[in-house]
Design a protein around this motif. Structure first.
Motif, mmCIF file in Angstrom:
data_model
loop_
_atom_site.group_PDB
_atom_site.id
_atom_site.type_symbol
_atom_site.label_atom_id
_atom_site.label_comp_id
_atom_site.label_asym_id
_atom_site.label_seq_id
_atom_site.Cartn_x
_atom_site.Cartn_y
_atom_site.Cartn_z
ATOM 1 N N LYS A 158 -4.205 -8.587 16.031
ATOM 2 C CA LYS A 158 -4.727 -8.087 14.769
ATOM 3 C C LYS A 158 -6.137 -7.538 14.907
ATOM 4 C CE LYS A 158 -5.635 -9.682 10.003
ATOM 5 N NZ LYS A 158 -5.585 -10.837 9.090
ATOM 6 N N ASN A 159 -6.979 -8.177 15.706
ATOM 7 C CA ASN A 159 -8.352 -7.743 15.896
ATOM 8 C C ASN A 159 -8.789 -8.170 17.283
ATOM 9 O OD1 ASN A 159 -8.808 -10.540 15.568
ATOM 10 N ND2 ASN A 159 -9.097 -10.273 13.359
ATOM 11 N N HIS A 171 -3.639 -12.747 15.454
ATOM 12 C CA HIS A 171 -2.390 -11.997 15.467
ATOM 13 C C HIS A 171 -1.904 -11.784 14.025
ATOM 14 C CE1 HIS A 171 -2.619 -13.826 19.468
ATOM 15 N NE2 HIS A 171 -1.944 -12.768 19.885
ATOM 16 N N TYR A 172 -1.066 -10.770 13.877
ATOM 17 C CA TYR A 172 -0.504 -10.470 12.555
ATOM 18 C C TYR A 172 0.473 -11.564 12.136
ATOM 19 C CZ TYR A 172 -2.425 -5.740 12.299
ATOM 20 O OH TYR A 172 -3.268 -4.669 12.196
ATOM 21 N N ASP A 201 0.096 -10.858 6.134
ATOM 22 C CA ASP A 201 -0.707 -9.647 6.262
ATOM 23 C C ASP A 201 0.103 -8.375 5.992
ATOM 24 O OD1 ASP A 201 -2.813 -11.287 7.067
ATOM 25 O OD2 ASP A 201 -2.164 -11.215 9.171
#
Length: 580
Positions: A156-157, A162-163, A167
């Protein structure tokens, strides 16, 4: 051990009895594996019993135990209902969220469209929070489609997060590995699951169509003023040929090689071929540079173009080589290699006289030695290890060979030694009484020195110098001069590795051998030996006769050695043939 629970007796020592019919005393297994998961094992059903009936009995016993009041001894306890624990991988097994999305792809160098929307399907697996992105395959699309990202947890970043399913929502951009996916819709199960978890989904968006340019950018090609067809019809099969020397002296083991440079007028290409001589030891690949257009000037903005990896196109080149750049008698640099154009053929001269009269084709003289630019190999200085000839062989080949020996001289002068008496010329008074025997071996021109032992001198006698060739003082390593019998006169000084020896005496065989070879020995050396040994000139005739006798005996010995060598060789050959 098992007690009689139906009798109402407490489970205490003295109130229980053993089951006499029990034969298995192992600890029973309480868990069992089903589809890879550990689950509690159900009790086995006895033979002849109904599974439903046995299960009903178990449930009755459990309800009875829960309703009974425990003994006063153990006190009372609170009964609480324990809910069954279901792990996440079991509860969320085969539950997948499905979202429909698309991403934009820019189209370069196309006047019909600027970008293209490609639909994808995003699958989110609730079991382990992994995702995969698949593009539906369209037949005859001409594009690679299918699985774009395999099943994995998507980052995610940059902080390592993580996603998750929280989200995801309709109408948002999902950025994965630098690609933005626009989520437009989802299926019914996904919508129901998200609403059950309290997440309000946005309104679905329509899938965009392929965006095409309403007014495509016009593209014009300026026609060239040069007529390639006219050049092909007039210059076909016409080649300018230059004879040149390739200066490769900068490289290791470099040299100057003769080459031919051919300029094809039909398409302004250049080819370079080597001129190989028979038995030159080079590989039979004459093409040094294949036929191609050579760039002369690169555009300033394209100077950093990786030309060593990629081919240079017309977009990076400002000017190519033309016939004006080739002139006999001049030097030219092609692709970093230096060439000397020393001559050209007759057609080339006629072409330049007709089309370029201002350029003079003056051929230069070809040097006899084409390796003029090649540096002469220098022999490294002698390091003092081994003999001079043996060390020099390491400079001639990678695998050195032993130096060649004069076998005939070794056979003729075998066991012939000239012995001299000598004293050490030294300023040290302790060296006055030291006496030496200097032996000169005629077979290999080596010298050995032996020191006589004397009582109460404090110096141990024995071998002073082993057999070696001794150079004369002042001689160089490039052209060394070694001592010979002509240099050993009585009273002469012999310098051996910074030590000086004075010859004081010699044996009679030395005088006999030198008189037999009087043409090669100076008269001063012979006179000193005769004077020391007390042999006058009246005995010259007898000496000559003795010399002739020695010479005849010497040649008889040589013939004997030759016959023995031939006999041994023939015997060995016959023995080998018999063995075969």
């Amino acid at each position: 051990m098992s007690g009689n629970w139906n009798s109402g007796l407490p489970f205490l020592p003295g109130y229980a009895f053993y089951d006499v019919t029990k034969s298995a005393f192992h600890r029973p297994q309480t868990l069992d594996y089903k589809n890879g998961y550990a689950l509690p094992r159900r009790p086995t059903v006895g033979i002849g019993q109904d599974p439903l009936f046995s299960e009903q009995l178990i449930l009755q016993e459990i309800s009875k135990l829960s309703s009974e009041t425990p003994a006063i001894t153990y006190g009372s306890f609170d009964q609480s209902v324990v809910e069954d624990f279901i792990p996440a991988h079991v509860a969320l097994d085969k539950k997948v969220l499905r979202f429909y999305a698309y991403f934009q792809e820019n189209i370069l160098f196309s006047p019909e469209e600027e970008c293209r929307a490609r639909p994808v399907v995003i699958y989110y697996y609730l079991e382990d929070d992994s995702m995969c992105i698949i593009e539906p395959v369209v037949e005859n699309s001409g594009m690679p489609q299918g699985k774009r990202i395999k099943r994995q947890r998507l980052p995610k970043n940059e902080r390592g997060e993580h996603y998750q399913w929280k989200d995801l929502n309709i109408g948002m951009d999902l950025e994965v590995y630098g690609v933005k996916y626009r989520i437009t819709q989802c299926d019914a199960f996904t919508k129901e699951f998200m609403e059950s978890e309290g997440i309000v989904l946005n309104d679905p968006e329509p899938m965009p169509c392929v965006t095409r340019g309403k007014n495509p950018r016009p593209s014009y090609t300026t026609p060239s003023e040069f007529d390639n067809k006219q050049q092909f019809l007039t210059m076909d099969r016409k080649v300018l040929r230059f004879f040149a020397l390739w200066d490769d002296a900068d490289s290791l083991f470099g040299e100057t090689r003769p080459v031919t440079i051919q300029y094809y007028l039909v398409d302004d290409t250049v080819e370079i071929r080597e001129i190989h001589k028979p038995n030159s030891g080079r590989d039979p690949f004459p093409v040094l540079m294949r036929r191609q257009k050579l760039p002369k000037k690169i555009k300033p903005e394209s100077e950093t173009f990786p030309r060593c990896v990629l081919e240079v196109s017309t977009a990076e080149v400002d000017e190519y080589y033309s016939p004006k750049d080739f002139q006999a008698g001049q030097r030219i640099t092609l692709l970093g290699r230096h060439f000397l154009l020393y001559d050209c053929d007759g057609f080339t001269k006629e072409y330049y006289q007709k089309n370029h009269p201002d350029m003079k084709m003056n051929p230069s003289e070809l040097p006899k030695n084409t390796d003029l630019l090649r540096e002469k190999k220098e022999v490294p200085p002698y390091n003092g290890f081994g003999s001079l000839e043996d060390s020099l062989q390491n400079c001639f080949s990678l695998i050195p060979e032993p130096p060649k020996k004069n076998v005939l001289k070794m056979l003729e002068n075998d066991h012939k030694v000239l012995r001299y008496s000598a004293r050490l010329d030294s300023q040290n008074p302790e060296d006055e009484g030291r006496r030496f025997i200097l032996s000169y071996f005629l077979s290999n021109d080596m010298i050995s020195i032996y020191e006589k032992s004397s009582r109460n001198s404090g110096i141990i006698g024995g071998q002073f110098l082993e057999k070696t060739r001794i150079p004369k003082p002042g001689s160089t390593l490039d052209n060394p001069e070694f001592y010979s019998p002509a240099d050993f006169a009585i009273g002469a000084t012999v310098e051996v590795f910074s030590r000086r020896f004075v010859l004081t005496d010699a044996d009679h065989y030395v005088l006999m051998y030198l008189e037999s070879n009087a043409s090669q020995i100076p008269c001063q050396t012979l006179d000193s030996l005769r004077q020391k040994l007390g042999v006058g000139t009246t005995n010259n005739q007898s000496a000559d006769q003795n010399g002739k006798k020695i010479e005849s005996a010497f040649y008889l010995k040589i013939n004997y050695y030759k016959f023995a060598f031939i006999f041994i060789t023939n015997t060995t050959t016959q023995y080998i043939c018999t063995e075969k």
